[in-house]
Write a protein that holds these residues in place. Structure first.
Motif, short mmCIF file in Angstrom:
data_model
loop_
_atom_site.label_atom_id
_atom_site.label_comp_id
_atom_site.label_asym_id
_atom_site.label_seq_id
_atom_site.Cartn_x
_atom_site.Cartn_y
_atom_site.Cartn_z
N ALA A 98 0.82 -1.22 0.00
CA ALA A 98 0.00 0.00 0.00
C ALA A 98 0.85 1.26 0.00
N GLN A 100 3.26 1.91 -1.76
CA GLN A 100 3.64 2.28 -3.13
C GLN A 100 2.48 2.89 -3.91
N THR A 101 1.31 2.92 -3.33
CA THR A 101 0.17 3.56 -4.00
C THR A 101 0.10 5.05 -3.68
#
Length: 251
Positions: A98, A100-101
């Protein structure tokens, strides 16, 4: 040396063709503030060599080195923890993914507001970008250890420490070097993004300053320098990998 040149000859030819196409295309556009030619960029690099090499490049490399070091420590620690504790893997893996989002360009200005224009706002951007590939790749390397080899050593009374250093570490080394080779360019990109959004020195800051002056060659010159540094760093890690992981490719 001759073998290395022969191995890289196709990529050198392809790069030469791309540069020629770039040169011809930029000459056709004839707007250096939008698309400078490679020759103009090289000239600008030479003109600005003192400022770029003595002031801005060291600032960017400092951010990159600190951010990469923290990412290595954090990534290795998370990977080992997730491999050793299934509960931690279930709890941490989704959070790692998450992370990296989060849009980097959206959160980087917040880091500047929280930590100012010093080094740490840029370091945090670098860590946010780079720790993910290190964590995931090293974790996959730890999981790649063959079960039958582990069971064989356990029958001889091997401890968990023995299994880790005799089986898991050798199996993970190729993955680790692959992670580092991925993380180096990404850490440089993270440092440049952080400098672009808020800094007082660095190649990203210098490129943004040249953009405000509509100096196309000045915008591209730090980018070319960053690319050259990243390629040299990856090449050095590749050479080190060949010295350390001698068994790679063996049956």
């Amino acid at each position: 040396m001759r073998k290395a040149c022969k191995h890289n000859f196709p990529s050198m030819i392809f790069l030469f063709i791309l540069l020629m196409l770039w040169q011809l295309g930029a000459m056709e556009v004839n707007a250096a503030y939008i698309l400078p030619t490679p020759v103009q960029i090289i000239k600008k690099l030479w003109e600005l060599r003192v400022a770029l090499l003595t002031v801005h490049l060291p600032a960017t490399m400092l951010v990159t080195a600190v951010g990469l070091l923290i990412s290595l420590i954090l990534g290795l620690g998370l990977a080992i923890l997730m491999d050793a504790r299934p509960f931690c893997q279930k709890a941490l893996y989704p959070i790692v993914v998450a992370s990296q989002t989060i849009p980097t360009t959206a959160i980087a200005p917040l880091f500047v507001l929280w930590f100012g224009y010093g080094i740490w706002s840029k370091v945090l951007v670098t860590v946010l970008i780079t720790f993910f590939p290190i964590t995931i790749t090293v974790y996959d390397g730890l999981k790649s250890a063959k079960v039958e080899m582990t069971e064989l050593l356990m029958t001889y009374g091997a401890t968990k420490r023995d299994l880790f250093f005799k089986i898991k570490v050798p199996c993970t080394l190729p993955y680790f070097f692959s992670a580092v080779k991925m993380a180096i360019p990404m850490s440089i990109i993270g440092a440049a993004i952080g400098e672009w959004l808020g800094a007082q020195s660095g190649l990203g800051y210098f490129s943004r300053r040249m953009m405000t002056q509509l100096d196309g060659a000045g915008v591209f010159a730090p980018i070319v320098l960053l690319s050259a540094v990243a390629m040299l760093a990856v090449f050095a890690i590749t050479m080190l990998e060949k010295k350390v992981v001698r068994w790679r490719g063996e049956v």
